[in-house]
Write a protein that holds these residues in place. Structure first.
Motif, PDB file in Angstrom:
ATOM      1  N   ILE A 135      -0.981   4.254 106.144  1.00 24.40           N
ATOM      2  CA  ILE A 135      -0.030   3.138 106.074  1.00 24.40           C
ATOM      3  C   ILE A 135       0.851   3.054 107.307  1.00 24.40           C
ATOM      4  O   ILE A 135       1.097   1.966 107.843  1.00 24.40           O
ATOM      5  CB  ILE A 135       0.833   3.271 104.797  1.00 24.40           C
ATOM      6  N   MET A 136       1.301   4.208 107.806  1.00 21.59           N
ATOM      7  CA  MET A 136       2.287   4.218 108.897  1.00 21.59           C
ATOM      8  C   MET A 136       1.655   4.346 110.282  1.00 21.59           C
ATOM      9  O   MET A 136       2.306   4.075 111.288  1.00 21.59           O
ATOM     10  CB  MET A 136       3.286   5.362 108.679  1.00 21.59           C
ATOM     11  N   GLY A 137       0.402   4.815 110.316  1.00 19.90           N
ATOM     12  CA  GLY A 137      -0.274   4.922 111.606  1.00 19.90           C
ATOM     13  C   GLY A 137      -0.037   6.222 112.338  1.00 19.90           C
ATOM     14  O   GLY A 137      -0.513   6.403 113.455  1.00 19.90           O
ATOM     15  N   HIS A 138       0.708   7.143 111.757  1.00 19.29           N
ATOM     16  CA  HIS A 138       0.937   8.450 112.388  1.00 19.29           C
ATOM     17  C   HIS A 138       1.155   9.479 111.299  1.00 19.29           C
ATOM     18  O   HIS A 138       1.453   9.141 110.146  1.00 19.29           O
ATOM     19  CB  HIS A 138       2.145   8.402 113.334  1.00 19.29           C
ATOM     20  N   MET A 139       1.031  10.753 111.651  1.00 17.01           N
ATOM     21  CA  MET A 139       1.213  11.822 110.674  1.00 17.01           C
ATOM     22  C   MET A 139       2.703  12.001 110.368  1.00 17.01           C
ATOM     23  O   MET A 139       3.545  11.904 111.272  1.00 17.01           O
ATOM     24  CB  MET A 139       0.637  13.140 111.197  1.00 17.01           C
ATOM     25  N   PRO A 140       3.047  12.266 109.113  1.00 17.76           N
ATOM     26  CA  PRO A 140       4.461  12.434 108.751  1.00 17.76           C
ATOM     27  C   PRO A 140       4.963  13.835 109.067  1.00 17.76           C
ATOM     28  O   PRO A 140       4.181  14.779 109.226  1.00 17.76           O
ATOM     29  CB  PRO A 140       4.451  12.204 107.242  1.00 17.76           C
ATOM     30  N   GLU A 141       6.281  13.963 109.136  1.00 17.38           N
ATOM     31  CA  GLU A 141       6.908  15.277 109.235  1.00 17.38           C
ATOM     32  C   GLU A 141       6.986  15.879 107.828  1.00 17.38           C
ATOM     33  O   GLU A 141       6.825  15.184 106.835  1.00 17.38           O
ATOM     34  CB  GLU A 141       8.315  15.139 109.826  1.00 17.38           C
ATOM     35  N   ARG A 169      14.695   0.201  95.322  1.00 17.69           N
ATOM     36  CA  ARG A 169      15.243   0.343  96.682  1.00 17.69           C
ATOM     37  C   ARG A 169      14.457   1.387  97.457  1.00 17.69           C
ATOM     38  O   ARG A 169      14.013   2.389  96.901  1.00 17.69           O
ATOM     39  CB  ARG A 169      16.708   0.785  96.623  1.00 17.69           C
ATOM     40  N   GLU A 170      14.321   1.149  98.751  1.00 16.52           N
ATOM     41  CA  GLU A 170      13.580   2.084  99.598  1.00 16.52           C
ATOM     42  C   GLU A 170      14.512   2.728 100.612  1.00 16.52           C
ATOM     43  O   GLU A 170      15.389   2.070 101.170  1.00 16.52           O
ATOM     44  CB  GLU A 170      12.438   1.365 100.318  1.00 16.52           C
ATOM     45  N   ALA A 171      14.320   4.020 100.823  1.00 20.56           N
ATOM     46  CA  ALA A 171      15.075   4.712 101.867  1.00 20.56           C
ATOM     47  C   ALA A 171      14.592   4.224 103.225  1.00 20.56           C
ATOM     48  O   ALA A 171      13.412   3.865 103.376  1.00 20.56           O
ATOM     49  CB  ALA A 171      14.873   6.219 101.745  1.00 20.56           C
ATOM     50  N   PRO A 172      15.485   4.167 104.229  1.00 25.95           N
ATOM     51  CA  PRO A 172      15.069   3.716 105.565  1.00 25.95           C
ATOM     52  C   PRO A 172      13.882   4.532 106.086  1.00 25.95           C
ATOM     53  O   PRO A 172      13.904   5.759 106.046  1.00 25.95           O
ATOM     54  CB  PRO A 172      16.323   3.954 106.414  1.00 25.95           C
ATOM     55  N   GLY A 173      12.846   3.842 106.544  1.00 26.16           N
ATOM     56  CA  GLY A 173      11.697   4.509 107.162  1.00 26.16           C
ATOM     57  C   GLY A 173      10.653   5.019 106.195  1.00 26.16           C
ATOM     58  O   GLY A 173       9.647   5.599 106.619  1.00 26.16           O
ATOM     59  N   ILE A 174      10.864   4.838 104.870  1.00 29.75           N
ATOM     60  CA  ILE A 174       9.885   5.327 103.896  1.00 29.75           C
ATOM     61  C   ILE A 174       9.537   4.192 102.925  1.00 29.75           C
ATOM     62  O   ILE A 174      10.266   3.950 101.959  1.00 29.75           O
ATOM     63  CB  ILE A 174      10.421   6.551 103.119  1.00 29.75           C
ATOM     64  N   PRO A 175       8.444   3.476 103.185  1.00 28.45           N
ATOM     65  CA  PRO A 175       8.033   2.370 102.290  1.00 28.45           C
ATOM     66  C   PRO A 175       7.406   2.919 101.013  1.00 28.45           C
ATOM     67  O   PRO A 175       6.185   2.879 100.828  1.00 28.45           O
ATOM     68  CB  PRO A 175       7.025   1.597 103.142  1.00 28.45           C
ATOM     69  N   ILE A 176       8.231   3.428 100.122  1.00 29.74           N
ATOM     70  CA  ILE A 176       7.738   4.202  98.984  1.00 29.74           C
ATOM     71  C   ILE A 176       6.848   3.374  98.067  1.00 29.74           C
ATOM     72  O   ILE A 176       5.919   3.910  97.452  1.00 29.74           O
ATOM     73  CB  ILE A 176       8.923   4.825  98.209  1.00 29.74           C
ATOM     74  N   ARG A 177       7.078   2.064  97.973  1.00 34.25           N
ATOM     75  CA  ARG A 177       6.247   1.253  97.082  1.00 34.25           C
ATOM     76  C   ARG A 177       4.793   1.241  97.556  1.00 34.25           C
ATOM     77  O   ARG A 177       3.864   1.438  96.765  1.00 34.25           O
ATOM     78  CB  ARG A 177       6.808  -0.173  96.993  1.00 34.25           C
ATOM     79  N   LYS A 178       4.603   1.000  98.858  1.00 35.80           N
ATOM     80  CA  LYS A 178       3.239   1.011  99.409  1.00 35.80           C
ATOM     81  C   LYS A 178       2.623   2.402  99.309  1.00 35.80           C
ATOM     82  O   LYS A 178       1.445   2.555  98.961  1.00 35.80           O
ATOM     83  CB  LYS A 178       3.263   0.573 100.874  1.00 35.80           C
ATOM     84  N   LEU A 179       3.411   3.415  99.637  1.00 37.22           N
ATOM     85  CA  LEU A 179       2.904   4.783  99.612  1.00 37.22           C
ATOM     86  C   LEU A 179       2.499   5.177  98.190  1.00 37.22           C
ATOM     87  O   LEU A 179       1.445   5.798  97.987  1.00 37.22           O
ATOM     88  CB  LEU A 179       3.976   5.744 100.143  1.00 37.22           C
ATOM     89  N   TYR A 180       3.315   4.814  97.228  1.00 31.16           N
ATOM     90  CA  TYR A 180       3.029   5.150  95.834  1.00 31.16           C
ATOM     91  C   TYR A 180       1.725   4.494  95.371  1.00 31.16           C
ATOM     92  O   TYR A 180       0.859   5.149  94.770  1.00 31.16           O
ATOM     93  CB  TYR A 180       4.194   4.716  94.943  1.00 31.16           C
ATOM     94  N   ARG A 181       1.600   3.199  95.640  1.00 35.14           N
ATOM     95  CA  ARG A 181       0.413   2.482  95.158  1.00 35.14           C
ATOM     96  C   ARG A 181      -0.855   3.020  95.815  1.00 35.14           C
ATOM     97  O   ARG A 181      -1.894   3.174  95.158  1.00 35.14           O
ATOM     98  CB  ARG A 181       0.580   0.986  95.416  1.00 35.14           C
ATOM     99  N   ARG A 182      -0.786   3.294  97.093  1.00 30.96           N
ATOM    100  CA  ARG A 182      -1.951   3.833  97.793  1.00 30.96           C
ATOM    101  C   ARG A 182      -2.269   5.251  97.305  1.00 30.96           C
ATOM    102  O   ARG A 182      -3.436   5.605  97.096  1.00 30.96           O
ATOM    103  CB  ARG A 182      -1.676   3.846  99.300  1.00 30.96           C
ATOM    104  N   TYR A 183      -1.256   6.045  97.079  1.00 33.10           N
ATOM    105  CA  TYR A 183      -1.441   7.419  96.572  1.00 33.10           C
ATOM    106  C   TYR A 183      -2.149   7.391  95.219  1.00 33.10           C
ATOM    107  O   TYR A 183      -3.103   8.144  94.988  1.00 33.10           O
ATOM    108  CB  TYR A 183      -0.071   8.093  96.457  1.00 33.10           C
TER     109      TYR A 183
END
Length: 724
Positions: A135-141, A169-183
């Protein structure tokens, strides 16, 4: 065996309140137990009375606890009370252990194979990292992986619908809705489930397969739940289904001690227990045997201002001997120096409690430098993978190695927000191809003069960093680059930079600082600790359920504890009010860990709303009595008329419904906003018209507001009770 015979046989010393809880075997029961009231003793004694005294088969009783460690502790406590012969006979499980049993029953009945359970955190982390990269195009920390995992857990445990998820609500820099659905999509494709899925699947099985539900209900005719305030929404739903029509459900908890909202703890379930379980019995264990009366009384006055709670009053079994003390300190450095001195002189059990693990890092550094022995509860190395910490360390590495393309990619556009490079990847490729520095490559690849000039300026600044002491180098980055502006764009505080500077004050250069940070990380990851040391470091979360002779609560300043101070709670949205209430509960849990001595540490140049309220509250009783008896003699009768559910009309805010109240405030819902309104003002406005308000009583009301309700900004508008 009668209850009296049982109590005498096992030499159980119980108060009348505790004894009533132990005797309450049949039907739904909610036991609300304040800190230090002996809830574990009651739960274990009740379990023993059910099996030994009442002859209930052990196999039909299920006791659920929050964690595996708590399960083992409860089992050990039970066996120490009633004998080792019961070990392995009486069943203690976590909710996930129960869910695993439900899923196995489903496999047996249907012949279908359930999804594979991912029980290795490393595998879960790799999966989240893969989803993040998609989703983000790079590896996370590491910190981003943890935040994402926490967000996914929260969504599942709250049982969010698609509509509720869209409004999250989403924390800055973490699109949790997209990440959750893809996960979730990836997990389904791999026919895998995590521990949160395990609960969701078990809940679905119980709803869709009545035979399996009946099988489990018949197996467990009595259910006991410990730490009910930490139980999530999905867990409460499963427990309610398991209790079934018999509803022999015994829950022990205290919504005032619910501090795991980030894990989706659902204290609301305790507030609606009677509604969910008709005919339920509510029992209150309000006597605190742990703490000095001064601690108990101050803590009670503080927590009673939370609106979302049962009306209960904690009182002390012990007399007042030791004063609760506020220690004002000039700055953060002085705080750590003071704690070092306390550690050096420490001969009795002393706990240093803090809201965030980050607060402990400079103290650990100081203790290690001075060879002081200490315990560190639940060591947590996440500080070292925080994005701010990594940014700073990569900036230092870039200063020493201008060919470090990884460091350049990470930090350049954060340090140079006013002159960003459009294609930093191309800069790195150029540097590698020609064997030149990233600065030289940036000048070659960038056409804009302003950017080339800024690149050269930043190169000079980083070169100069190498000659500075580490803390001054950190301050230089904060003041002389765009990094602080970058943090504010993320709504991030620069607090971590200040903590890093406290470590850096002992390091002569950034290189020495990098070495020291590596040493500290290895120290904490290794879990080095002295179990016999009397000086103990712990977060408030890790200290929950424990007690210490002396407690120092550090960093009690706005922006740290509480993390987000609230100037005007009357305008909060419900979710913000819930968050702020949990901050207050966290403070309450921290102060009630102390048995004898409690000290709160704050700084002179910082606001401390918790300290102000906590110590002010010790002087409010006399003012309230004066207000009730002298200023408005009818006030007490007025308060008795105010009830939950009553509708009111406010001149400014309009119609509302009272949803909660305590001895000082009502909390009323105006459309989608909950407002806190002081009862004394409501009474004044119910009696007086606007002309009288500016007459004889005006100065009295204003003075009361200033002294007694200074922490709440409520404008003076008349209010009246709506007649049916």
């Amino acid at each position: 065996m009668t209850f009296e015979e049982f109590r005498e046989t096992y030499k159980l010393r119980l108060t009348e309140t505790q004894a009533e809880a132990v005797r309450s075997v049949e039907g739904p029961v909610l036991l609300l137990a304040v800190p230090g009231s002996g809830k574990t003793t009651v739960l274990v004694s009740r379990l023993g009375y059910m099996i030994i005294g009442c002859g209930i088969p052990p196999s039909s009783v299920l006791t659920m606890t929050y964690t595996v460690a708590a399960t083992k502790d409860m089992k050990n406590r039970f066996c120490s009370f009633f004998g080792e012969e019961w070990r392995g006979i009486v069943e203690f499980r976590t909710i996930n252990g129960v869910c695993a049993k439900i899923i196995r029953a489903y496999e047996r009945r249907t012949g279908r194979k359930a999804f594979r359970l991912i029980d290795d955190e490393r595998e879960s982390a790799r999966l989240i990292a893969s989803v993040w990269k998609d989703i983000m195009g790079h590896m996370p920390e590491e910190a981003e992986i943890r935040q994402t995992a926490t967000g996914i857990t929260y969504i599942k445990n709250m049982m969010y619908s698609e509509k509720e998820l869209d409004g999250l609500r989403e924390a800055p820099g973490i699109p949790i809705r997209k990440l959750y659905r893809r996960y979730c999509e990836v997990m389904r494709n791999q026919r895998a489930m995590d521990y949160d899925d395990q609960m969701l699947y078990a809940h679905r099985i119980l709803r869709k397969h009545p035979q399996i539900l009946s099988e489990i209900q018949n197996a467990y005719r009595y259910i006991c739940v410990d730490e009910a305030q930490d139980t999530s929404r999905i867990q409460h739903e499963i427990i309610t289904l398991l209790a079934g029509k018999r509803d022999n459900l015994f829950m022990v908890g205290d919504e005032d001690q619910s501090i795991y909202g980030f894990r989706a703890a659902y204290p609301k379930a305790l507030l609606v227990f009677e509604e969910k379980h008709p005919g339920a019995k509510l029992l209150f264990m309000e006597e605190n045997f742990r703490s000095d009366a001064n601690i108990v009384e101050s803590a009670e006055r503080f927590i009673c201002r939370n609106p979302s709670r049962h009306e209960k009053t904690m009182y002390a079994a012990r007399p007042p001997r030791y004063a609760v003390t506020e220690i004002p300190i000039s700055d953060r450095i002085k705080q750590y120096d003071l704690l070092l001195q306390i550690a050096l002189d420490c001969t009795e059990e002393t706990a240093i409690l803090y809201r965030n693990n980050a607060s402990a890092i400079p103290l650990i550094d100081l203790l290690e430098r001075n060879g002081v022995s200490y315990q560190l509860r639940m060591p947590e190395p996440s500080f070292f993978t925080n994005h701010i910490v990594l940014d700073l360390m990569q900036t230092f590495r870039l200063a020493y190695n201008p060919r470090d393309t990884e460091a350049f990619l990470r930090v350049y556009n954060k340090l140079s927000r006013h002159a960003p490079i459009r294609n930093p990847q191309k800069v790195c490729e150029t540097a590698k191809t020609f064997g030149i520095t990233v600065w030289e490559a940036a000048v070659l690849t960038e056409n804009r003069l302003s950017v080339r000039l800024y690149v050269k300026s930043l190169e000079r600044k980083l070169r100069a960093l190498k000659k500075k002491r580490a803390d001054r180098a950190i301050a230089f980055i904060q003041r002389k680059t765009d990094y602080e502006s970058y943090l504010y764009s993320l709504e991030e505080s620069p607090q971590k930079l200040r903590l890093l500077a406290l470590i850096g004050r002992f390091e002569p250069s950034p290189q020495h600082f990098l070495n020291r940070m590596r040493e500290l990380k290895e120290l904490i990851v290794s879990g080095k600790r002295n179990e016999r040391a009397s000086f103990i470091l712990s977060t408030v979360h890790s200290a929950k359920g424990l007690e210490y002779d002396t407690v120092y609560l550090m960093d009690v300043i706005d922006g740290v504890f509480p993390f987000e101070p609230i100037d005007n709670p009357i305008n909060l949205f419900p979710e913000d009010m819930a968050y702020y209430e949990e901050e207050r509960r966290l403070f309450y849990v921290g102060i009630t860990r102390a048995k004898n001595h409690l000290y709160l540490l704050r700084y002179d140049d910082y606001e401390s709303s918790f300290c102000d309220e906590f110590f002010q509250s010790q002087n409010t009783d006399d003012m309230e009595i004066q207000f009730r008896q002298i200023v408005f003699p009818g006030y007490i009768d007025f308060c008795k008329r105010i009830q939950n559910g009553m509708e009111i009309i406010h001149k400014k805010f309009g119609h509302a419904k009272i949803i909660a109240l305590n001895e000082h405030f009502i909390f009323a819902r105006f459309e989608d906003i909950i407002r806190a309104l002081p009862l004394c003002e409501l009474y004044a406005f119910a009696l007086l018209d606007e002309k009288q308000l500016f007459g004889a009583y005006a100065d009295t009301v204003k003075k009361l507001r200033k002294e007694f309700f200074s922490h709440v900004n409520v404008q003076m508008y008349p209010i009246k009770i709506k007649k049916n």
